[in-house]
Scaffold this motif. Structure first.
Motif, PDB file in Angstrom:
ATOM      1  N   LYS A 320       0.842  -1.204   0.000  1.00  0.00           N
ATOM      2  CA  LYS A 320       0.000   0.000   0.000  1.00  0.00           C
ATOM      3  C   LYS A 320       0.866   1.237   0.000  1.00  0.00           C
ATOM      4  N   GLY A 321       0.344   2.335  -0.563  1.00  0.00           N
ATOM      5  CA  GLY A 321       1.118   3.579  -0.570  1.00  0.00           C
ATOM      6  C   GLY A 321       2.470   3.348  -1.215  1.00  0.00           C
ATOM      7  N   ILE A 322       3.507   3.842  -0.578  1.00  0.00           N
ATOM      8  CA  ILE A 322       4.862   3.697  -1.107  1.00  0.00           C
ATOM      9  C   ILE A 322       5.290   2.217  -1.109  1.00  0.00           C
ATOM     10  N   GLY A 323       4.576   1.392  -0.343  1.00  0.00           N
ATOM     11  CA  GLY A 323       4.872  -0.047  -0.286  1.00  0.00           C
ATOM     12  C   GLY A 323       4.720  -0.717  -1.648  1.00  0.00           C
ATOM     13  N   PHE A 324       3.862  -0.166  -2.501  1.00  0.00           N
ATOM     14  CA  PHE A 324       3.673  -0.710  -3.856  1.00  0.00           C
ATOM     15  C   PHE A 324       4.986  -0.583  -4.642  1.00  0.00           C
ATOM     16  N   ALA A 325       5.623   0.585  -4.551  1.00  0.00           N
ATOM     17  CA  ALA A 325       6.900   0.796  -5.247  1.00  0.00           C
ATOM     18  C   ALA A 325       8.002  -0.057  -4.616  1.00  0.00           C
ATOM     19  N   ILE A 326       8.006  -0.134  -3.295  1.00  0.00           N
ATOM     20  CA  ILE A 326       9.034  -0.933  -2.605  1.00  0.00           C
ATOM     21  C   ILE A 326       8.959  -2.385  -3.074  1.00  0.00           C
ATOM     22  N   MET A 327       7.749  -2.952  -3.078  1.00  0.00           N
ATOM     23  CA  MET A 327       7.595  -4.359  -3.464  1.00  0.00           C
ATOM     24  C   MET A 327       7.897  -4.571  -4.946  1.00  0.00           C
ATOM     25  N   ASN A 328       7.568  -3.584  -5.772  1.00  0.00           N
ATOM     26  CA  ASN A 328       7.900  -3.668  -7.199  1.00  0.00           C
ATOM     27  C   ASN A 328       9.414  -3.794  -7.384  1.00  0.00           C
ATOM     28  N   ARG A 329      10.166  -2.965  -6.671  1.00  0.00           N
ATOM     29  CA  ARG A 329      11.629  -3.021  -6.804  1.00  0.00           C
ATOM     30  C   ARG A 329      12.178  -4.315  -6.221  1.00  0.00           C
ATOM     31  N   ILE A 330      11.621  -4.748  -5.090  1.00  0.00           N
ATOM     32  CA  ILE A 330      12.115  -5.990  -4.475  1.00  0.00           C
ATOM     33  C   ILE A 330      11.869  -7.171  -5.410  1.00  0.00           C
ATOM     34  N   LYS A 331      10.665  -7.233  -6.002  1.00  0.00           N
ATOM     35  CA  LYS A 331      10.354  -8.365  -6.900  1.00  0.00           C
ATOM     36  C   LYS A 331      11.294  -8.370  -8.092  1.00  0.00           C
ATOM     37  N   LYS A 332      11.615  -7.186  -8.594  1.00  0.00           N
ATOM     38  CA  LYS A 332      12.507  -7.128  -9.752  1.00  0.00           C
ATOM     39  C   LYS A 332      13.944  -7.472  -9.374  1.00  0.00           C
ATOM     40  N   ALA A 333      14.328  -7.121  -8.147  1.00  0.00           N
ATOM     41  CA  ALA A 333      15.705  -7.396  -7.712  1.00  0.00           C
ATOM     42  C   ALA A 333      15.886  -8.873  -7.384  1.00  0.00           C
ATOM     43  N   ALA A 334      14.797  -9.508  -6.946  1.00  0.00           N
ATOM     44  CA  ALA A 334      14.896 -10.894  -6.479  1.00  0.00           C
ATOM     45  C   ALA A 334      15.056 -11.859  -7.648  1.00  0.00           C
ATOM     46  N   SER A 335      15.802 -12.905  -7.398  1.00  0.00           N
ATOM     47  CA  SER A 335      15.959 -13.955  -8.399  1.00  0.00           C
ATOM     48  C   SER A 335      14.640 -14.711  -8.492  1.00  0.00           C
ATOM     49  N   PRO A 336      14.297 -15.198  -9.687  1.00  0.00           N
ATOM     50  CA  PRO A 336      13.063 -15.961  -9.793  1.00  0.00           C
ATOM     51  C   PRO A 336      13.126 -17.185  -8.880  1.00  0.00           C
ATOM     52  N   PRO A 337      11.971 -17.606  -8.315  1.00  0.00           N
ATOM     53  CA  PRO A 337      11.986 -18.757  -7.419  1.00  0.00           C
ATOM     54  C   PRO A 337      12.525 -19.985  -8.159  1.00  0.00           C
ATOM     55  N   GLY A 338      13.193 -20.830  -7.445  1.00  0.00           N
ATOM     56  CA  GLY A 338      13.683 -22.073  -8.055  1.00  0.00           C
ATOM     57  C   GLY A 338      14.975 -21.900  -8.818  1.00  0.00           C
TER      58      GLY A 338
END
Ligand code: TXA
Ligand code: MG
Length: 342
Positions: A320-338
């Motif tokens: 929510k709020g700025i959390g949407f941008a935070i999670m967007n960046r985290i998902k992009k930075a993270a390696s795909p599962p597996g």
């Protein structure tokens, strides 16, 4: 340099470099940008070389006065002019509009659209004003690396490949601007960012802003919706895995494993701290202050690479709020599962 009181001599020097076709890294309220004269194709081409950026990933054009918006675009819809640009600029929000002939193809990635924003950072505004031209600037990192929120990050990535760095201290928000496509009906969110979607909708009087599934899930697509979506982003050199907050909350052993770097909130750190100093924990900030988390995020991704660990894990935050941008960046930075690498 004091972020709020740009030194005239430094600005003058950097503005000259821009006018001569050189590259200047400068602070904005979101992240540091790597700037060149947006109207000079040869100068803007240097940005792509310095960053190793693919040529089909277009650049945001930064302006300092509202009247520059008109010269760079074909036409500015009234809604954009009156409800958005006039009210929200200077600020961390970027509008995609049809471009005028002034905008070189290299800046627009050979499309007929240009992304424009007026940054709120006094150093950035002073630089654009003094240069007397709009400044094209992506984030001042090497392609795929986390965006720079400090001048030292810019040095880490681009030392020897750019002419000037203006050091204005830490970027205020720490995540990039929100981008909306104003050429579609309804408008489309292309990148969640420092300016929240909730606030944008409010400014538009409750008008709809479409959020494509690819943006919602922060997917990297093969066919680009925003050209930049095609590419890997924000990645630390070490593998990084996203773990749900509640799962990390139930896994104190992860905090004690010397092979794992943990990026988590102050709250989870306190919950798991057992009297010994966990060396491999990087605290992102409090869950009660997600703006603080945003500000630390990219620096923390870079810090992970300095830890003597095999890989990192990072907790999820509320989207929510700025959390949407935070999670967007985290998902992009993270390696795909597996895809755990050693
Ligand atoms: O906060 C920010 O926006 C920072 C600071 C420096 O202003 N800049 C920034 O630029 O994040 P960059 O290049 O790292 O990200 C810009 C995004 C890219 O994903 C790019 O594909 C998209 O904006 N973009 C730029 N021009 C576009 C265009 N003409 N059409 C579609 N997407 C565009
Ligand atoms: Mg970038």
């Amino acid at each position: 340099m004091d972020a709020l009181h740009p030194q005239p001599k430094a600005i003058e020097f950097a503005a000259k470099v821009i006018k001569k076709g050189g590259l200047v890294a400068f602070p904005t309220e979101t992240v540091y940008g790597l700037g060149a004269n947006a109207l000079d194709p040869a100068a803007t081409r240097k940005i792509f070389e310095a960053k190793h950026r693919p040529a089909d990933n277009p650049l945001i054009v930064h302006i300092a006065q509202l009247r520059q918006l008109k010269t760079l675009t074909k036409m500015v819809p009234e809604r954009v002019q009156d409800k958005l640009a006039r009210k929200l600029w200077p600020g961390p929000v970027t509008f995609l509009l049809f471009k005028s002939q002034l905008v070189p193809d290299v800046v627009s990635g050979n499309t007929d659209k240009v992304a424009i924003r007026m940054p709120a950072h006094p150093v950035a505004l002073a630089l654009i004003r003094k240069a007397g031209v709009p400044i094209a600037a992506p984030s001042a990192n090497t392609s795929t690396r986390p965006s720079p929120t400090k001048a030292t990050h810019v040095l880490e990535d681009l030392k020897g490949r750019i002419d000037v760095i203006l050091d204005g201290g830490d970027a205020f928000f720490g995540v990039e601007s929100t981008i909306i496509d104003c050429t579609s009906n309804p408008y489309t969110l292309l990148r969640p960012g420092a300016f929240t979607l909730e606030e944008l909708r409010k400014q538009l009087g409750g008008e709809k802003i479409r959020v494509p599934e690819t943006v919602r899930q922060a997917k990297q697509t093969k066919v680009a919706l925003v050209p930049g979506m095609k590419y890997r982003h924000y990645a630390p050199k070490k593998p990084l895995y996203l773990i749900k907050r509640e799962n990390l909350a139930e896994s104190p052993e992860l905090f004690q494993d010397p092979q794992i770097g943990v990026l988590c909130s102050q709250e989870l750190y306190q919950q798991h701290y057992n009297g010994k100093t966990p060396k491999n924990v990087i605290v992102l900030g409090s869950e009660e202050d997600l703006y603080g988390v945003a500000k630390n995020l990219f620096d923390s991704l870079r810090k992970l690479d300095t830890l003597n660990v095999k890989f990192g894990i990072i907790q999820s935050f509320a989207e929510k709020g700025i959390g949407f941008a935070i999670m967007n960046r985290i998902k992009k930075a993270a390696s795909p599962p597996g895809t755990r690498r050693n």
